[in-house]
Design a protein around this motif. Structure first.
Motif, mmCIF file in Angstrom:
data_model
loop_
_atom_site.group_PDB
_atom_site.id
_atom_site.type_symbol
_atom_site.label_atom_id
_atom_site.label_comp_id
_atom_site.label_asym_id
_atom_site.label_seq_id
_atom_site.Cartn_x
_atom_site.Cartn_y
_atom_site.Cartn_z
ATOM 1 N N ASN A 54 -22.484 -15.673 12.942
ATOM 2 C CA ASN A 54 -21.699 -14.456 12.756
ATOM 3 C C ASN A 54 -21.471 -14.130 11.291
ATOM 4 N N ASN A 55 -21.302 -12.848 11.030
ATOM 5 C CA ASN A 55 -20.819 -12.373 9.745
ATOM 6 C C ASN A 55 -19.716 -11.350 10.019
ATOM 7 N N PHE A 56 -18.456 -11.759 9.818
ATOM 8 C CA PHE A 56 -17.302 -10.897 10.054
ATOM 9 C C PHE A 56 -16.779 -10.350 8.732
ATOM 10 N N ASP A 57 -16.349 -9.098 8.768
ATOM 11 C CA ASP A 57 -15.761 -8.464 7.600
ATOM 12 C C ASP A 57 -14.669 -7.504 8.064
ATOM 13 N N TYR A 58 -13.858 -7.016 7.117
ATOM 14 C CA TYR A 58 -12.850 -5.997 7.407
ATOM 15 C C TYR A 58 -13.312 -4.651 6.857
ATOM 16 N N LYS A 59 -13.197 -3.635 7.679
ATOM 17 C CA LYS A 59 -13.337 -2.260 7.211
ATOM 18 C C LYS A 59 -11.927 -1.739 6.962
ATOM 19 N N MET A 60 -11.628 -1.375 5.697
ATOM 20 C CA MET A 60 -10.259 -1.011 5.336
ATOM 21 C C MET A 60 -10.186 0.412 4.799
ATOM 22 N N VAL A 61 -9.103 1.083 5.155
ATOM 23 C CA VAL A 61 -8.714 2.342 4.522
ATOM 24 C C VAL A 61 -7.455 2.052 3.727
ATOM 25 N N LEU A 62 -7.519 2.250 2.404
ATOM 26 C CA LEU A 62 -6.420 1.855 1.534
ATOM 27 C C LEU A 62 -5.423 2.987 1.346
ATOM 28 N N ASN A 63 -4.164 2.586 1.148
ATOM 29 C CA ASN A 63 -3.114 3.551 0.859
ATOM 30 C C ASN A 63 -3.354 4.142 -0.531
ATOM 31 N N PRO A 64 -3.361 5.456 -0.677
ATOM 32 C CA PRO A 64 -3.688 6.046 -1.987
ATOM 33 C C PRO A 64 -2.663 5.741 -3.067
ATOM 34 N N THR A 65 -1.420 5.390 -2.696
ATOM 35 C CA THR A 65 -0.388 5.093 -3.689
ATOM 36 C C THR A 65 -0.420 3.634 -4.123
ATOM 37 N N PHE A 66 -0.388 2.727 -3.145
ATOM 38 C CA PHE A 66 -0.291 1.303 -3.452
ATOM 39 C C PHE A 66 -1.656 0.591 -3.510
ATOM 40 N N PRO A 248 6.028 -4.300 -1.892
ATOM 41 C CA PRO A 248 4.835 -3.656 -1.314
ATOM 42 C C PRO A 248 3.530 -4.041 -1.998
ATOM 43 N N TYR A 249 3.373 -5.322 -2.314
ATOM 44 C CA TYR A 249 2.138 -5.746 -2.968
ATOM 45 C C TYR A 249 0.974 -5.904 -1.979
ATOM 46 N N TRP A 250 1.287 -6.189 -0.720
ATOM 47 C CA TRP A 250 0.246 -6.608 0.202
ATOM 48 C C TRP A 250 -0.044 -5.558 1.280
ATOM 49 N N THR A 251 0.581 -5.661 2.430
ATOM 50 C CA THR A 251 0.193 -4.766 3.534
ATOM 51 C C THR A 251 0.452 -3.285 3.272
ATOM 52 N N PRO A 252 1.460 -2.870 2.490
ATOM 53 C CA PRO A 252 1.579 -1.438 2.222
ATOM 54 C C PRO A 252 0.382 -0.848 1.478
ATOM 55 N N ALA A 253 -0.427 -1.699 0.850
ATOM 56 C CA ALA A 253 -1.616 -1.209 0.151
ATOM 57 C C ALA A 253 -2.748 -0.852 1.114
ATOM 58 N N ILE A 254 -2.611 -1.251 2.379
ATOM 59 C CA ILE A 254 -3.671 -1.023 3.373
ATOM 60 C C ILE A 254 -3.130 -0.112 4.465
ATOM 61 N N SER A 255 -3.825 0.986 4.722
ATOM 62 C CA SER A 255 -3.423 1.887 5.803
ATOM 63 C C SER A 255 -3.944 1.393 7.144
ATOM 64 N N THR A 256 -5.227 1.111 7.229
ATOM 65 C CA THR A 256 -5.817 0.562 8.454
ATOM 66 C C THR A 256 -6.810 -0.535 8.086
ATOM 67 N N MET A 257 -6.940 -1.479 8.990
ATOM 68 C CA MET A 257 -7.837 -2.615 8.780
ATOM 69 C C MET A 257 -8.457 -2.980 10.130
ATOM 70 N N GLN A 258 -9.781 -2.922 10.202
ATOM 71 C CA GLN A 258 -10.487 -3.179 11.459
ATOM 72 C C GLN A 258 -11.647 -4.124 11.212
ATOM 73 N N SER A 259 -11.818 -5.094 12.094
ATOM 74 C CA SER A 259 -12.924 -6.045 11.976
ATOM 75 C C SER A 259 -14.237 -5.397 12.394
ATOM 76 N N ARG A 260 -15.291 -5.829 11.752
ATOM 77 C CA ARG A 260 -16.646 -5.489 12.175
ATOM 78 C C ARG A 260 -17.492 -6.747 12.002
ATOM 79 N N ALA A 261 -18.364 -6.970 12.937
ATOM 80 C CA ALA A 261 -19.134 -8.216 12.950
ATOM 81 C C ALA A 261 -20.589 -7.936 13.267
ATOM 82 N N PHE A 262 -21.463 -8.701 12.642
ATOM 83 C CA PHE A 262 -22.882 -8.676 12.949
ATOM 84 C C PHE A 262 -23.293 -10.099 13.320
ATOM 85 N N MET A 263 -23.984 -10.216 14.448
ATOM 86 C CA MET A 263 -24.291 -11.535 15.005
ATOM 87 C C MET A 263 -25.780 -11.678 15.292
#
Length: 269
Positions: A54-66, A248-263
């Motif tokens: 497997n190769n797992f990664d996160y697809k993230m949409v970041l908060n534009p402010t943080f 707000p150093y950590w999770t407020p910087a991320i709006s959405t986070m979804q796993s994607r995997a290639f196997m």
């Protein structure tokens, strides 16, 4: 002597020609070739197991402010390679369609790097306001405990796939499959009272996604081997927000986070 030598050479040429013809027929003939496991795909139900790289990664949409500093992304995700294994249950629907369920277990690790601290400290030079009206202490001395988070996950993956395949060509058959997944993360930490301030990164326990797969089925005398490539994509936001009293150093910087995997999958039936 000369005639005997000519006879020997003629016999060698004929023997060589005969061997070459037999080899050619064995490798490339199509008439009366024996097929392996001829009745295997006629069974209503069949079973097996699989191994996966497997190769797992996160697809993230970041908060534009943080999470963004202009066009620069302040949160990075690094994928790592892992492995998984599972079982196969297949039901034959008709000549071209099968329904498959393939419950498996995947061991995953991803590395997140948060380069948000200097940016957020610049946004709140007098301290970071908290919901209770007070200001937090601003972290100025950075180390890996704050900036780097190792996110370990153990997924119970239950995909239900509809497989469509072509006609069998002797001992091989191509196919494609797609379906939906229900995934339980046994290391999500969702219910933990600690968060990133205590170096605990929290994600959701129950997740949903979809998968697509292509491969080729190879028939041997005693089993069927299927090498395949699969992509799995989560549809829900896996991020669990930090506590309200955490800067707000950590999770407020991320709006959405979804796993994607290639196997890369090897199936044995």
């Amino acid at each position: 002597m000369k005639q005997r030598l000519i006879k020997i050479l003629s016999f060698a040429v004929l023997l060589s020609s005969n061997l070459q013809a037999q080899t050619f027929n064995n490798l490339f003939r199509t008439k009366d070739r024996m097929d392996n496991l001829e009745d295997f795909d006629l069974k209503k139900f069949s079973y097996g197991f699989y191994l996966a790289a497997n190769n797992f990664d996160y697809k993230m949409v970041l908060n534009p402010t943080f999470g963004m500093d202009g066009n620069q992304s302040l949160v990075e995700s690094k994928s790592t390679y892992s492995f998984g294994a599972g079982l196969i249950g297949k039901m034959r629907l008709n000549e071209f369609l099968d329904l498959r369920i393939e419950p498996g277990l995947h061991f995953v690790q991803r590395d997140l790097t948060f380069n948000t601290f200097n940016h957020i400290n610049d946004l709140f030079p007098g301290g970071i306001p908290l919901p209770d009206g007070t200001n937090s202490e601003v972290i100025t001395e950075l180390n890996d405990t704050y900036t780097k988070k190792v996110v370990k996950s153990t997924y119970i993956d239950i995909p239900v796939l509809l497989e469509v395949h072509g006609d069998r060509w002797y001992n091989s058959r191509p196919y494609a499959a797609a379906g939906i997944n229900y995934l339980v993360n046994l290391q999500s930490n969702q219910t933990s009272g600690d968060d990133n301030l205590q170096n605990v990164f929290r994600t959701t326990t129950h997740n949903f996604g979809w998968s697509a797969e292509i491969g080729i089925q190879l028939y041997f005398s005693r089993f069927k081997l299927t090498p395949a490539i699969r992509g799995t994509f989560f549809t829900n936001n896996e991020l669990v927000s930090d506590n309200a009293t955490t800067p707000p150093y950590w999770t407020p910087a991320i709006s959405t986070m979804q796993s994607r995997a290639f196997m890369l999958v090897l199936k044995f039936e």
